[in-house]
Design an enzyme around this catalytic site. Structure first.
Site, short mmCIF file in Angstrom:
data_model
loop_
_atom_site.label_atom_id
_atom_site.label_comp_id
_atom_site.label_asym_id
_atom_site.label_seq_id
_atom_site.Cartn_x
_atom_site.Cartn_y
_atom_site.Cartn_z
N ASP A 93 0.85 -1.25 0.08
CA ASP A 93 -0.06 0.06 -0.07
C ASP A 93 0.77 1.20 -0.10
O ASP A 93 0.30 2.23 -0.65
CB ASP A 93 -0.81 0.15 1.16
CG ASP A 93 -2.21 -0.96 1.03
OD1 ASP A 93 -2.44 -1.09 -0.21
OD2 ASP A 93 -2.74 -1.22 1.94
N ASP A 130 -4.20 10.10 4.82
CA ASP A 130 -4.56 11.14 6.00
C ASP A 130 -3.49 11.95 6.25
O ASP A 130 -2.29 11.98 5.76
CB ASP A 130 -4.77 10.11 7.35
CG ASP A 130 -3.46 8.90 7.45
OD1 ASP A 130 -2.14 9.56 7.24
OD2 ASP A 130 -3.59 7.67 7.59
N ARG A 187 -8.45 17.24 23.86
CA ARG A 187 -7.37 17.19 24.90
C ARG A 187 -6.99 15.39 24.35
O ARG A 187 -7.58 14.41 24.58
CB ARG A 187 -7.50 17.10 26.19
CG ARG A 187 -8.11 18.59 26.73
CD ARG A 187 -7.70 18.77 28.17
NE ARG A 187 -6.16 19.04 28.20
CZ ARG A 187 -5.35 18.70 29.21
NH1 ARG A 187 -6.03 18.47 30.17
NH2 ARG A 187 -4.13 19.10 29.21
N ALA A 221 -6.65 2.50 6.99
CA ALA A 221 -5.27 2.69 7.28
C ALA A 221 -5.27 3.17 8.90
O ALA A 221 -5.94 2.73 9.70
CB ALA A 221 -4.73 3.58 6.66
N LEU A 253 -8.24 3.41 11.15
CA LEU A 253 -9.02 2.42 11.59
C LEU A 253 -8.42 2.05 13.10
O LEU A 253 -9.10 1.66 13.92
CB LEU A 253 -8.98 1.40 10.69
CG LEU A 253 -9.44 -0.16 11.17
CD1 LEU A 253 -10.97 0.17 11.23
CD2 LEU A 253 -9.20 -0.93 10.05
#
Length: 285
Positions: A69, A142, A169, A183, A186
């Site tokens: 990937d 991401d 926080r 990725a 998850l």
């Protein structure tokens, strides 16, 4: 037809897999182009070579990766910028983004004959405003703002369309595309989202609250983040696990859907959730 083959040269299986792919394409009268660093591994094969990955994606009609990937994610940015459809052959462990396994290489003949469909995937435009300068990064999976080497929990402010909406926080805050939902998102407790969905997933990483959960924003959302940390400390923005940028308390990170999109080639009809279950079982083994 000119096809780029991107190889993870750190994997011996990927090197041999790419050789099989190249020979198949040449047998179908397609031109094959690779990066010049691959040349020592494919002597005697009629492959063209270029020096940079920008040149590689700038001269091809389609691209195939041989790796995991990570190889697909790295290549995907260049594919999106050059509007080149991409397909991955998985020689890694899981291969969520790959369409084919090594045993399926024969299916690539359909690519030459243009007997395929494509799936459009959204990407994230990650903008960093620092010291009066603005830089943009493209995320396939991401973008994560985390405490880095800073040992304390950090306070993260989240804004939607320039309006403050939440304070977390936590160890960090992760923004994922639907493609990236399987990725890091998850692992951080985020939801699994069908890859064609038009949304942005925001997931707190190790939040200091039982009530902090993932939020799905519409694809048209414009998000922004600032962090509250001591002046002599910094957090870390990581984009697709590749690019790292230090983030200070006076910096702002903005996240929105990119105008670019990724086209992934599909050579067979697959049920995403059935495939997901199979891959997750492999992960547990």
């Amino acid at each position: 037809m000119k096809i780029a083959v991107v190889v993870n040269l750190s994997k011996e299986k990927a090197i041999s897999c790419a050789k099989e792919i190249a020979i198949l394409f040449l047998g179908e009268n397609a031109d094959v182009v690779m990066l010049s660093e691959c040349k020592p591994f494919y002597k005697g094969i009629n492959i063209s070579y270029v020096d940079t990955i920008d040149e590689l994606f700038g001269c091809c009609d389609a691209a195939v990766t041989a790796g995991g990937d990570g190889t697909i994610i790295h290549a995907a940015k260049y594919a999106a910028v050059n509007n080149v459809p991409l397909i991955g052959v998985n020689v890694g462990r899981l291969g969520f983004a790959a369409d084919l396994e090594p045993d399926d290489i024969g299916r690539l003949k359909k690519l030459v004959n243009k007997e395929y469909t494509t799936e459009k995937r959204i990407l994230l435009d990650v903008e960093v405003n620092k010291d009066g300068e603005t830089k943009h990064y493209l995320a396939v999976n991401d973008a994560v703002i985390a405490r880095g080497q800073f040992s304390k929990i950090i306070d993260i402010n989240l804004y939607l369309d320039d309006e403050w909406i939440a304070k977390y926080r936590a160890d960090g805050l992760l923004f994922a595309t639907p493609t990236g939902s399987t990725a890091y998102s998850l692992s951080a407790g985020g939801p699994i989202v069908a890859p064609q969905t038009d949304c942005i997933i925001a997931t707190p990483v190790c939040p200091h609250s039982l009530h902090s959960r993932s939020v799905l924003f519409d694809g048209s959302a414009s998000l922004a983040v600032t962090v509250q940390i001591p002046a002599d400390c910094c957090c870390l923005l990581t984009v697709d696990g590749e690019k790292n940028v230090d983030i200070l308390s006076e910096d702002t990170v903005k996240i929105k859907k990119s105008e670019l999109c990724l086209e992934l080639i599909s050579l067979r009809k697959r049920n995403f959730f059935k495939l997901l279950n199979e891959k997750l079982k492999e992960r547990e083994m």
